[in-house]
Scaffold this motif. Structure first.
Motif, PDB file in Angstrom:
ATOM      1  N   LEU A  46       8.810  -7.267  -3.424  1.00  0.00           N
ATOM      2  CA  LEU A  46       8.132  -7.081  -4.657  1.00  0.00           C
ATOM      3  C   LEU A  46       6.855  -7.893  -4.558  1.00  0.00           C
ATOM      4  O   LEU A  46       6.985  -8.977  -4.189  1.00  0.00           O
ATOM      5  N   LYS A  47       5.908  -7.643  -5.627  1.00  0.00           N
ATOM      6  CA  LYS A  47       4.801  -8.590  -5.564  1.00  0.00           C
ATOM      7  C   LYS A  47       4.186  -8.484  -7.057  1.00  0.00           C
ATOM      8  O   LYS A  47       4.170  -7.239  -7.613  1.00  0.00           O
ATOM      9  N   GLN A  63       2.478  -4.183 -10.386  1.00  0.00           N
ATOM     10  CA  GLN A  63       1.346  -3.399 -10.711  1.00  0.00           C
ATOM     11  C   GLN A  63       1.699  -2.036 -10.831  1.00  0.00           C
ATOM     12  O   GLN A  63       1.118  -1.210 -11.509  1.00  0.00           O
ATOM     13  N   ASN A  64       2.472  -1.691  -9.925  1.00  0.00           N
ATOM     14  CA  ASN A  64       2.952  -0.214  -9.552  1.00  0.00           C
ATOM     15  C   ASN A  64       3.921   0.074 -10.504  1.00  0.00           C
ATOM     16  O   ASN A  64       4.049   1.365 -10.988  1.00  0.00           O
ATOM     17  N   MET A  65       4.860  -0.622 -10.575  1.00  0.00           N
ATOM     18  CA  MET A  65       6.673  -0.293 -11.055  1.00  0.00           C
ATOM     19  C   MET A  65       6.571  -0.874 -12.744  1.00  0.00           C
ATOM     20  O   MET A  65       7.344  -0.530 -13.289  1.00  0.00           O
ATOM     21  N   GLY A  66       5.637  -1.539 -13.055  1.00  0.00           N
ATOM     22  CA  GLY A  66       5.775  -2.243 -14.421  1.00  0.00           C
ATOM     23  C   GLY A  66       6.407  -3.255 -14.266  1.00  0.00           C
ATOM     24  O   GLY A  66       6.806  -4.057 -13.289  1.00  0.00           O
TER      25      GLY A  66
END
Length: 299
Positions: A46-47, A63-66
């Motif tokens: 994760l980032k 950024q992508n998964m909230g």
């Protein structure tokens, strides 16, 4: 007096009460806006920004998964993404860690890297990573207004990193320096001790051929990341053997790190013996400033 004691007792009680609440509640930490890389036990990477963290879980804004909530016992590692440092100054890592200033380190280049190096304006070199632990390069020196046969013309080199751990690296480098009137080969085993942000570098040099045949040298260096965009280095050399290789050089400088390039500025003191007309040795000490430029050519 009694009123002052009463007020003091009340303040002390409130302070102890607040301290107890802070002590017994969850160890919650709210972080700044820096980006972190989090690795989980199942291999997930994760980032994002850490919104909240305590002994039971971490809340990560990706950024992508909230917003993602991860149990603390599932987190393997958590590292600051230095390429997206959000402090007062941008953080730029030392991207040319495979060398101090002139000497090689045991750290390998990253696979796919193509680096350009320039020293003293007139020496240019290209280094290419052929794999995760092997790189090769070619350099050429051209001095204007100087006959070509009085200086070396080219430099072929290769390096293989044989041991690569978190705090210990070992490599062997080979150099072939060619000129019209003499050729010299150099074998340099190198050991780097420490992490890439701070390490010692030890390199014995073995010369064969040319004016430096059967000579030996020793390079001892230290490199440390001192600020988000600055790296300190100390590079020292001791020559032993034939007359041409005897001498000492001690120096230190800074590398100004940027995202894709870096600029070196250092000062060295050269000490060597020379003979005068009376055949007696004379110690010479010369200050020698040095500049270098490094550039990542790959994306």
């Amino acid at each position: 007096m009694k009123k002052l004691l009463l007020i003091a007792c009340l303040l002390l009680g409130v302070t102890l009460s607040m301290s107890a609440q802070d002590y017994f509640k969850k160890d919650t930490i709210k972080t700044a806006d820096n980006i972190f890389i989090i690795r989980l036990k199942d291999g997930t990477r994760l980032k994002g920004r850490i919104i909240e963290q305590n002994t039971e879980q971490s809340k990560i804004q990706t950024q992508n998964m909230g917003l993602v909530t991860v149990p603390a016992n599932q987190i393997v590692s958590m590292e600051l993404d230095k390429n997206q440092w959000n402090g007062d100054n941008p953080y730029y890592e030392n991207r040319f860690i495979d060398r101090t200033h002139l000497m090689p380190t045991a750290f390998p280049m990253k696979k796919g890297d193509i680096d350009f190096h320039n020293y003293y304006v007139y020496y240019n070199e290209i280094s290419v990573a052929l794999g995760n632990r092997v790189n090769a390069g070619f350099g050429i020196l051209i001095l204007p207004y100087v006959p070509l046969n009085s200086v070396f013309l080219y430099n072929l080199k290769a390096k293989a990193t044989l041991i690569s751990t978190e705090k210990l690296h070992f490599s062997v480098s080979g150099y072939f320096i060619g000129a019209n009137n003499a050729n010299t080969a150099i074998i340099i085993p190198t050991i780097s001790i420490g992490k890439k942000e701070s390490f010692f570098n030890i390199s014995p040099l073995f010369y064969t051929g040319g004016n430096y045949s059967n000579s030996f040298g020793l390079s001892v260096s230290y490199v440390k990341k001192t600020s988000p965009n600055l790296t300190f280095f100390s590079e020292n050399f001791f020559g032993i053997g034939s007359t041409n290789s005897r001498g000492t050089s001690v120096g230190a400088g800074f590398r100004f790190d940027r995202k894709r390039h870096a600029f070196d500025l250092s000062l060295n003191l050269l000490a060597y013996n020379s003979r005068n007309y009376h055949s007696s040795d004379r110690l010479n000490i010369i200050p020698a400033p040095s500049v270098g430029y490094h550039l990542k050519l790959n994306k």
